[in-house]
Design an enzyme around this catalytic site. Structure first.
Site, PDB file in Angstrom:
ATOM      1  CG  HIS A 414       6.670  -2.452 -57.685  1.00 53.13           C
ATOM      2  ND1 HIS A 414       6.461  -3.472 -57.043  1.00 53.13           N
ATOM      3  CD2 HIS A 414       6.045  -1.530 -57.438  1.00 53.13           C
ATOM      4  CE1 HIS A 414       5.719  -3.113 -56.447  1.00 53.13           C
ATOM      5  NE2 HIS A 414       5.018  -1.842 -56.660  1.00 53.13           N
ATOM      6  CG  PHE A 567      14.234  -4.911 -55.371  1.00 53.92           C
ATOM      7  CD1 PHE A 567      15.706  -5.242 -54.988  1.00 53.92           C
ATOM      8  CD2 PHE A 567      13.724  -3.713 -54.659  1.00 53.92           C
ATOM      9  CE1 PHE A 567      16.520  -4.520 -54.382  1.00 53.92           C
ATOM     10  CE2 PHE A 567      14.593  -3.242 -53.779  1.00 53.92           C
ATOM     11  CZ  PHE A 567      16.027  -3.326 -53.670  1.00 53.92           C
ATOM     12  CG  HIS A 568       9.308  -6.106 -57.453  1.00 51.04           C
ATOM     13  ND1 HIS A 568       8.677  -5.421 -56.618  1.00 51.04           N
ATOM     14  CD2 HIS A 568       9.961  -7.176 -56.928  1.00 51.04           C
ATOM     15  CE1 HIS A 568       8.715  -5.872 -55.507  1.00 51.04           C
ATOM     16  NE2 HIS A 568       9.744  -6.880 -55.775  1.00 51.04           N
ATOM     17  N   PRO A 569      11.421  -5.712 -62.026  1.00 47.44           N
ATOM     18  CG  PRO A 569      12.987  -6.517 -63.168  1.00 47.44           C
ATOM     19  CD  PRO A 569      12.645  -6.605 -61.872  1.00 47.44           C
ATOM     20  N   PRO A 612       6.009  -9.280 -57.076  1.00 47.44           N
ATOM     21  CG  PRO A 612       7.317  -9.007 -59.084  1.00 47.44           C
ATOM     22  CD  PRO A 612       7.417  -8.408 -57.446  1.00 47.44           C
TER      23      PRO A 612
END
Lengths: 637, 492
Positions: A414, A567-569, A612
């Site tokens: 993301h 920030f959203h792996p 997420p």
């Protein structure tokens, strides 16, 4: 006395003085080198070495050019040296990379020196101190016995792990949550300056980088509560189109709209998710709202898990008022009330596997390393992996469970770019809600714009220029509004390594185009809100004064020149019905071994296209329920 | 190692335990005796039962600790100990495991960190009942409470040798009952014997019940016969006996021993009637099988004949009626022995001596009929089971010595015969007296038709002296059996 440390600090001092154009008129730049030293101390060795090498190189360049080192030059001479360096376009990215930690240190020092009251001390007079945190049953690993057993071990106390732990504990199992980080309380957050917390709360001091072109900064939290301690608190429900894709293309039966909706509802109730109120939103958010309104774009204050938010704008270093319902304030207390226990500073070295079990190998517990290097072991027939998308694959690999060819692949992050707009009026972006407003006009195209502003120096926007130009920007930072845009990306990353995590992310061409489109769209919002100029964050083309000029500027550029952060792996141990492509099955059970369940961001089969947190928690809830079921059956039998 | 073997070993570990609420650690020591149903293989997982003693300085000394062991050094890289013991009225459970690391084999194989749990004293028994053992098992009622942690170490310097030499691979599942089943495979020229000797402690009367199956060498039909004899205590009358059979041999149903014409001898007991005698005795084994001859000779029939004792100590309860009276036995001690082979020896002597306190001595000294072998002096098979251990460890040792030198020696004559021998740091001297008036002489017939004379006494005297070398020979134990030894001497 002089030693290598002194020499290093002197070199850093020279670099800092040059970058910030320190002419001695203000006292705060003088304190920056020391602060920078402590920032670097929390970062991984390669990053530390990189910055020190850059400082040494600049010093050497100065010595060659003037015969003296940076520290010994006058401000004007320093400016000349730096300008000649900055004139070479190929050196700009290097200078930018060095600038990030310097800005981090400078932002803090400037704030401490110029507005000491709100952060330096505990609650100022007249303001009520934050309420005590709900009780947690936390035990540091040094006090935990070498040998113990449990019904379920949950590795990681973040969004996924907390919900899984609560679900299993409520099903009557003896649950142990293992967390590598420490426990930080709201009172701790209130006492200490943001940057002091920054280094402790983030893994690698926030300096996690995915290698690629461009490299992407990918900070993740490390504390009881995981990344939810340091996220912005934005709570988006999973879009229906994403759920439909997961159900139809990946065969996830729990991703049914109604069933998953029920999980999302429960998570929202737990986190007390509500729309951010306008009064604490701050000018940064209101600017975004204004711009979108003038464009006729769809935008609204974000739904967040911080009902009593006071607009401290410190979400990313732990909420100092206890308003943000990170899982250590909301979910983990419930889990502990149901009997779960949390072992902190416990780094899980490997999952123990019994290979001689009938029916194939079976997980039987974990081996844990304490900070002092000693080991403890916990036996448990169920191991829930929730170490995060970046660290679950290495954990599985070093446990001998990394055999699936897609494990560690399928990494979607993301990626985000940010843009700032300069306004005539002060915006003071760091007062108000850190991430306040979502502009969803382009969301169907995979672009989600959110008004985001961090504490000084901690935002992901990198101010342009060096020396006096940078100093001017820094002094004028009050009038900047910043927007960030995340794009729904293809899973083009990969987590490598077993003992250490190594990230690789190659931005897909489609995603690069989306990013450039997002930058332009953010410029439109800012200009529509009345910005005098828009800062692109691209060193080669830093500023535009009109939308047309911005469009022209961007035409010759590519996403490779952007400062990307993410920030959203997600997605590295994806769930799915196809054994060939998904390392875990649709109930979250890792393939090839019994007793291992995946319950974190790595379980998501593709980018969720929104922040997420809720999606991960709802998935963990579904996975946790499925994992608790057989145990419940066995119990009643 | 063939199938059906188990593993037994003992292990000592010492270390310390820190109990919750106490400021300093206490010394702790475990003396464990481990027994597994399977042969311990390092790449497999072996479950074993543990009994032993748990000592915690100033707190506990429980010599009746029980628990279980999961031995899996390679497959699971773990050796887990779960041992329950009692302190006063409280039940504690030690749960810990050695975590085997191939990089640090010695340290990881000797270090046992553990947690101690305090459970419910009423929940007794094996590991199933141990609190805090299995996931969630402690939910009902007595929730196990953490009571302390500690670390035990296996002291390599002092305990490695005893540990290694303690390993045994006993035949598992080969209880007394299994050894009582007939072994005859239909081959001609075989003889098979079940013989029971009992001493009634009340009247000091000796009983001899001999059941024999003979398959003649000429291929004619196998027949069963035997006899029963009563040896009154000294001076109370002559030895009486009666023969039964011969009867054609019919294989008994599975799970039984000898059976012919209403006379039975097998698992559970003996009964029958012959002449004036009528008997009904329940047999309860008190000990595991004792192989007087080597295992292999019993299993593979590589010697002309072999003798074993399925239960060297057994108790007999029931009645034995004879002309003019009846014996009521209640837990009388004795043993049933078994012989299988080609026939009787050329010359032999046998002793079964119940030494009391669980100790027992069994001797067979025999000269074979085989050409060549018959020129040798008698081969002595001596087995002393003392304090639960059998000496010498291998039966071959007493018969063969070190290929001759060091073998045990027998001087077979009547009325007194002796056996002497030395093995390791011990030596033994056995002197058996069979006074003629207490001895019964009977004719034996071999499968090949040749005869032998056996002189048997179930009221013999024996004197046994066991010595141990410690600078000089010192007496370790001495037993005198006055009319309670069972012995016989046979020759041609």
């Amino acid at each position: 006395m002089s030693g290598p440390g002194d020499g290093g600090r002197e070199r850093l001092g020279g670099l800092v003085a040059a970058l910030l154009a320190d002419d001695g008129s203000k006292s705060w730049p003088g304190a920056v080198p020391r602060r920078l030293g402590s920032v670097l101390g929390t970062m991984p060795a390669p990053a530390r070495a990189g910055v020190r090498a850059a400082a040494a190189a600049v010093d050497a360049y100065a010595a060659l050019r003037t015969g003296r080192r940076m520290r010994g030059l006058t401000p004007d001479e320093r400016e000349t040296v730096l300008a000649s360096l900055a004139a070479r376009p190929s050196l700009l990215p290097v200078l930018d990379a060095v600038k990030v930690p310097v800005m981090l240190a400078a932002g803090t020092e400037r704030m401490l020196h110029e507005e000491p009251a709100p952060t330096g001390q505990a609650a100022p007079t007249g303001q009520t101190p934050p309420p005590d945190d709900p009780p947690l049953d936390c035990v540091p690993s040094v006090e935990w016995p070498d040998r113990s057993s449990a019904d379920a071990v949950v590795i990681g106390s973040g969004a996924g792990g907390a919900i899984a732990a609560r679900t299993l504990a409520r099903a009557g199992m003896r649950v142990l949550v293992l967390e590598e980080g420490r426990r930080h309380t709201t009172a701790d957050f209130g006492r200490r300056a943001p940057l002091d917390r920054f280094g402790e709360l983030y893994r690698d001091g926030g300096g996690t980088v995915a290698l690629g072109n461009p490299p992407v900064v990918l900070p993740v939290g490390r504390a009881v509560g995981g990344t939810t301690v340091v996220n912005s608190g934005t709570c988006y429900r999973t879009p229906d189109r994403v759920l439909t894709r997961w159900r139809d293309s990946y065969g996830l039966s729990f991703a049914d709209r109604a069933a998953f909706g029920e999980c999302l509802d429960e998570v929202e109730r737990t986190l007390q998710v509500a729309t951010a109120p306008l009064d604490v939103l701050g000018r940064n958010g209101r600017t975004a709202l204004l711009g979108a309104e003038r464009l006729g774009w769809q935008a609204a204050p974000l739904r967040r898990n911080a009902t009593g938010c006071k607009g401290s704008c410190q979400c990313v270093v732990g909420c100092p008022t206890g308003a943000k319902q990170s899982v250590q304030l909301s979910v983990l207390p419930d889990a502990c009330a149901a009997g779960a226990r949390i072992v902190t500073q416990a780094y899980v070295q490997r999952i123990l596997v019994e290979k001689d079990r009938p029916g194939g190998p079976r997980a039987c517990g974990v081996a844990v390393r304490r900070p002092d290097g000693s080991e403890l072991e916990i036996l448990s027939p169920l191991v829930v992996v929730a170490a995060g998308a970046l660290h679950s694959p290495p954990l599985l690999r070093r446990s001998g469970l990394g055999g699936h060819p897609r494990l560690g692949r399928n990494l979607a992050i993301h990626p985000a770019a940010s843009v700032a707009g300069r306004f005539a009026e002060p915006v003071t972006a760091w007062r108000g809600v850190l991430q306040s407003v979502g502009v969803e006009e382009l969301h169907d195209d995979g672009i989600l714009i959110e008004a985001t502003a961090g504490p000084p120096g901690m935002g992901s926007f990198v101010l342009p220029g060096v020396g006096r130009a940078l100093r001017r920007e820094l002094d004028g930072a009050e009038s900047l509004a910043t927007l960030g845009a995340m794009i729904a990306d293809l899973p083009s990353g990969r987590v490598l390594g077993a003992r250490r995590t190594l990230l690789r992310y190659d931005l897909a061409r489609r995603d690069g185009e989306r990013l450039m489109r997002a930058v332009e769209a953010m410029g439109r919002v800012l200009f529509a809100a009345g910005a005098d100029e828009v800062l692109t964050g691209i060193p080669a083309a830093p500023k535009a004064y009109s939308q047309d000029q911005l469009r022209e500027l961007l035409r010759g550029l590519s996403a490779k020149q952007l400062h990307l952060s993410a920030f959203h792996p997600t997605g590295t141990v994806a769930l799915g019905a196809d054994p060939q492509t998904a390392p875990a099955d649709t109930a979250g059970r890792l393939r090839g071994v019994q007793g291992v369940v995946i319950a974190d961001g790595s379980a998501l089969p593709s980018c969720p296209e929104v922040n997420p947190q809720l999606t991960i928690m709802a998935t963990a809830l579904a996975v946790g329920r499925a994992a608790a079921e057989p145990a419940g059956v066995a119990r009643s039998a | 190692m063939g199938a059906g073997r188990g593993t037994a070993f003992s292990e000592v570990m010492s270390g310390s335990v820190l109990l919750d609420g106490e400021s300093g650690p206490r010394a702790m020591r475990l003396d464990l005796s481990v027994r597994a149903e399977d042969v311990l293989l390092p790449h497999r997982t072996t479950e074993a039962v543990v009994t032993g003693r748990v000592r915690i300085a100033g707190l506990a000394d429980d010599a009746r600790a029980t628990g279980e062991l999961e031995i899996s050094p390679l497959a699971r890289r773990r050796i887990r100990y779960r041992i329950g013991f009692t302190v006063g009225s409280r039940r504690y459970v030690l749960d810990g495991w050695k975590s085997i690391s191939l990089g640090r084999p010695v340290k990881s194989m000797t270090l046992l960190p553990f947690s101690l749990f305090e459970g419910d004293a009423e929940r007794e028994g094996g590991a199933e009942g141990l609190p805090g053992m299995h996931g969630g098992s402690d939910d009902g009622g007595g929730r196990a409470r953490a009571a302390g942690t500690g670390t035990l170490r296996f002291p390599l310097t002092t305990q490695l040798l005893p540990f290694l030499t303690s390993f045994r691979f006993p035949r598992a599942g080969g209880g007394a009952a299994a050894q009582l089943a007939p072994r005859w495979d239909g081959a001609p020229g075989r003889t098979e014997v079940w013989y029971t000797t009992v001493t009634d402690p009340a009247t000091r009367t000796g009983l001899w019940l001999h059941h024999e199956l003979v398959a003649p060498s000429d291929g004619s039909g196998a027949y069963a016969h035997g006899w029963v004899a009563r040896f009154p205590a000294d001076g109370e009358g002559p030895v009486e006996h009666a023969r039964f059979g011969p009867e054609p041999w019919k294989p008994p149903p599975a799970g039984e021993g000898f059976a012919a014409d209403g006379i039975k001898s097998g698992p559970g007991g003996l009964r029958g009637a012959a002449g004036p005698f009528r008997w009904e005795l329940a047999e309860r084994p008190l000990d595991g099988p004792l192989f007087t001859f080597p295992h292999w000779s019993w299993r593979r029939q590589l010697l002309p004949a072999a003798q074993i004792v399925p239960a060297p100590r057994a108790s007999y309860t029931g009645t034995f009626a004879y002309e003019g009276g009846e014996l009521r036995l209640d837990g009388a001690h004795g043993a049933t022995a078994r012989i299988y082979g080609h026939g009787n020896a050329r010359r032999w002597a046998w002793l079964h001596a119940d030494l009391g306190g669980g100790d027992v001595l069994e001797i067979v000294a025999a000269t074979s009929m085989r050409p060549g072998l018959r020129r040798l002096p008698p081969l002595v098979f001596l087995r002393l089971r003392k304090d639960g251990r059998t000496w010498p460890r291998r039966p071959e040792r007493t018969a063969l010595g070190w290929a001759g030198p060091g073998r045990f020696k027998a001087r077979v004559s009547l009325p007194t015969w002796t056996v002497t021998g030395r093995c390791g740091l011990r030596r033994i001297r056995v002197e058996v007296s069979q006074p003629e008036e207490r001895t019964l002489a009977l004719d034996y017939t071999d499968p090949d038709g040749s005869g032998a004379v056996c002189r048997n006494s179930e009221t013999a005297d024996a004197h046994i002296l066991l010595e141990r070398w410690w600078g000089r020979w010192r007496k370790e134990a001495e037993w005198s059996l006055d009319g309670t030894a069972h012995a016989e001497v046979g020759d041609r």
